[in-house]
Scaffold this motif. Structure first.
Motif, short mmCIF file in Angstrom:
data_model
loop_
_atom_site.label_atom_id
_atom_site.label_comp_id
_atom_site.label_asym_id
_atom_site.label_seq_id
_atom_site.Cartn_x
_atom_site.Cartn_y
_atom_site.Cartn_z
N ARG A 70 28.81 -40.35 32.00
CA ARG A 70 28.48 -39.08 32.18
C ARG A 70 26.91 -38.77 32.08
O ARG A 70 26.31 -39.61 31.31
N PHE A 71 26.69 -37.47 32.49
CA PHE A 71 25.18 -37.17 32.41
C PHE A 71 25.40 -35.52 31.98
O PHE A 71 26.21 -34.67 32.31
N LEU A 72 24.41 -35.05 30.99
CA LEU A 72 24.35 -33.82 30.33
C LEU A 72 23.14 -33.19 30.73
O LEU A 72 22.25 -34.03 30.69
N LEU A 73 22.93 -32.06 31.35
CA LEU A 73 21.74 -31.28 31.54
C LEU A 73 21.68 -29.88 30.87
O LEU A 73 22.80 -29.10 31.06
N TRP A 74 20.75 -29.52 30.28
CA TRP A 74 20.65 -28.29 29.77
C TRP A 74 19.36 -27.43 30.12
O TRP A 74 18.48 -28.13 30.33
N PRO A 75 19.82 -26.13 30.76
CA PRO A 75 18.67 -25.70 31.45
C PRO A 75 17.51 -25.45 30.54
O PRO A 75 17.94 -25.26 29.26
N ARG A 76 16.28 -24.90 30.77
CA ARG A 76 15.42 -24.38 29.95
C ARG A 76 15.93 -23.20 29.15
O ARG A 76 16.57 -22.39 29.83
N ASN A 77 15.62 -23.23 28.09
CA ASN A 77 16.33 -22.16 27.06
C ASN A 77 15.23 -20.87 26.96
O ASN A 77 14.39 -20.41 26.08
N ASP A 78 15.48 -20.22 28.31
CA ASP A 78 14.63 -19.00 28.32
C ASP A 78 15.56 -17.91 29.08
O ASP A 78 16.34 -18.40 30.13
N ALA A 79 15.69 -16.92 28.70
CA ALA A 79 16.67 -15.90 29.37
C ALA A 79 16.33 -15.72 30.78
O ALA A 79 17.60 -15.42 31.55
N SER A 80 15.10 -15.84 31.23
CA SER A 80 14.82 -15.60 32.64
C SER A 80 15.25 -16.85 33.50
O SER A 80 15.50 -16.60 34.63
N ASN A 81 15.73 -17.81 32.81
CA ASN A 81 16.14 -19.13 33.55
C ASN A 81 17.63 -19.54 33.31
O ASN A 81 17.89 -20.32 33.90
N GLN A 82 18.44 -18.86 32.75
CA GLN A 82 19.78 -19.03 32.26
C GLN A 82 20.65 -18.42 33.42
O GLN A 82 20.80 -17.38 33.18
N PHE A 83 21.25 -19.29 34.23
CA PHE A 83 22.06 -18.67 35.45
C PHE A 83 21.16 -17.67 36.13
O PHE A 83 21.85 -16.94 36.74
N ARG A 84 20.06 -18.30 36.04
CA ARG A 84 18.83 -17.20 37.09
C ARG A 84 17.89 -18.25 37.49
O ARG A 84 17.59 -19.60 36.90
N GLY A 85 16.63 -18.09 38.14
CA GLY A 85 15.47 -18.62 38.42
C GLY A 85 15.79 -20.09 38.40
O GLY A 85 16.33 -20.54 39.49
N GLY A 86 14.90 -21.00 37.91
CA GLY A 86 14.95 -22.33 37.80
C GLY A 86 16.06 -23.22 37.45
O GLY A 86 16.12 -24.40 37.25
N HIS A 87 17.26 -22.56 37.00
CA HIS A 87 18.44 -23.14 36.54
C HIS A 87 18.86 -23.94 37.67
O HIS A 87 19.42 -23.71 38.57
N PRO A 88 19.13 -25.21 37.42
CA PRO A 88 19.63 -25.98 38.39
C PRO A 88 21.12 -25.51 39.00
O PRO A 88 21.73 -25.31 38.09
N GLN A 89 21.27 -25.70 40.21
CA GLN A 89 22.75 -25.24 40.57
C GLN A 89 23.62 -26.57 41.36
O GLN A 89 24.73 -26.78 41.36
N ILE A 90 22.86 -27.13 42.39
CA ILE A 90 23.38 -28.42 42.96
C ILE A 90 22.58 -29.72 42.70
O ILE A 90 21.47 -29.60 42.96
#
Length: 433
Positions: free
Chosen positions: A309-329
């Motif tokens: 398995r592979f785990l990924l955490w988005p950047r810990n910034d409110a503007s990026n969490q399920f927004r902005g540069g948060h990876p989706q695909i």
């Protein structure tokens, strides 16, 4: 004239307050008993029914109220306005026949005599899911899968039997509305037979019977990050010196990466992907804005592994969490070549003989949706749990160990914010030698 207007205004205020609490708190309108509805059709489905009816030609009818009692003795009610010709009745824990009473209600809150109608909801969603639920061993735990065709909101409780006391101990709860249920419960000893149990609950508190399985979880470990290295795989020439022009960031679609974005006082170098700093906003992997999608990088794991398995955490910034540069695909590839010379890697992920497709993944919000949040404080508690634990991607099982992995980012949550960059706080890989 002005004096007369002021006098009229004050009289209106006095008359308003003179109405008193009785007029404000008690319903107004006719108390004549409204005419009854005429039931046309009942449509039954999983755990619920829809009752269709004709409304009477009665101006005194304000709304229709349905009252019913479920199999567990709880009374529910539902109302529909005068402009609606149907009512949904639900909350049934078992399939069967139930009596629903339909009342016509006047503007003065007078009830008609009830019209009784029989509904026959079929097997409720939580039991349908229980019937097709599968429990199987996986790395360090179990994998639970099921089909939730209605998209019902369900909870899955996972238990493990204590070998010393035989007591069933809860080891996790999983919530979902997704039609295709898949979750993992890990943290258990590998290569030892253990007893696991799963129960399904709906939003009305109905619990399915337990489903038990005895299985032996597989061994895995988190790969040591001190061995990780970036591989600048970019249409390598024989000596590895050929690098494509990055002017305007118009890079080849299979390019190894792109210029990194940086800003004053922050560190966004490649090794921030695996520095162990999940919770630091300023230390992250941040791709260059305006670089065309897909974005991707290639990494040398330092040794050969069967990846789990592979785990990924988005950047810990409110503007990026399920927004902005948060990876989706995200798509993950493993190189069929796993020797010690990166120069022998083929720079073409479409070459199926050179690169193994380890999976295509959609990183959704906790409710399964993919719309970016409009505000920075709109996340749910379940969303925050994902941010703490990371997005988990179970990689396709393969017979050949891999050393080199290419991670491709096809889409971010919002391409407008931060100009379509990808921002990652941390990654982790798991597997076994």
């Amino acid at each position: 004239m002005m004096k007369q207007l002021k006098t009229a205004f004050f009289i209106a205020i006095i008359l308003f307050y003179a109405c008193g609490d009785d007029q404000l708190n008690n319903p107004t309108g006719s108390t004549d008993i409204p005419r009854q509805v005429t039931v046309k059709e009942v449509v039954n489905f999983s755990g619920a029914s829809i009752i269709y009816y004709d409304r009477p030609n009665d101006e005194n009818l304000q709304y229709v109220k349905a009252v019913w009692t479920t199999d567990d003795g709880i009374e529910y009610n539902q109302t529909a306005s005068f402009y609606t010709d149907s009512l949904l009745v639900d909350g049934f824990g078992e399939e069967g026949s139930y009596t629903v009473k339909l009342y016509s209600v006047s503007h003065g809150q007078t009830y008609s005599e009830p019209v009784e109608v029989t509904v026959n909801p079929t097997r409720p969603p939580y039991m349908v899911v229980h019937d097709n639920l599968q429990i199987s061993p996986t790395f360090m735990g179990i994998r639970v899968t099921a089909e939730n065709e209605t998209g019902a909101k369900l909870a899955f409780r996972t238990f493990k039997q204590d070998e010393a006391t035989d007591e069933w101990v809860e080891v996790g709860t999983y919530y979902t509305v997704n039609p295709n249920v898949e979750y993992f419960n890990r943290g258990h000893e590998p290569d030892i037979d253990q007893n696991f149990r799963v129960q399904v609950r709906d939003r009305w508190g109905h619990w399915s019977p337990p489903k038990d399985v005895s299985c032996s979880p597989w061994f895995e470990m988190e790969l040591p990050k001190n061995l990780f290295r970036e591989i600048a795989l970019c249409n390598l020439s024989g000596d590895g010196s050929s690098v494509p022009d990055q002017t305007g960031y118009a890079l080849p679609s299979n390019f190894w990466g792109h210029k990194m974005h940086s800003w004053s006082g922050s560190a966004t170098s490649f090794d921030r992907l695996y520095d162990g700093e999940i919770g630091t906003s300023s230390q992250c992997y941040h791709t260059k804005p305006l670089a065309p999608f897909p974005h991707h990088f290639t990494i040398d794991l330092g040794d050969k592994y069967n990846l789990s398995r592979f785990l990924l955490w988005p950047r810990n910034d409110a503007s990026n969490q399920f927004r902005g540069g948060h990876p989706q695909i995200v798509r993950v590839y493993g190189a069929s070549y796993n020797g010690d010379s990166p120069s022998e890697l083929v720079d073409d992920i479409n070459d199926e003989e050179a690169w193994l497709d380890l999976g295509l993944f959609y990183l959704s919000r906790a409710d399964g949706s993919f719309e970016p949040y409009p505000g920075t404080n709109d996340r749910t508690a379940e969303d925050n749990e994902i941010l703490v634990n990371g997005h988990e991607m179970t990689l396709n099982a393969i017979d050949q160990p891999v050393r080199y992995v290419r991670v491709q980012f096809i889409k971010a949550f919002a391409t407008s914010l931060h100009a379509g960059s990808i921002q990652i706080g941390e990654i982790s890989f798991f597997g076994a030698n």
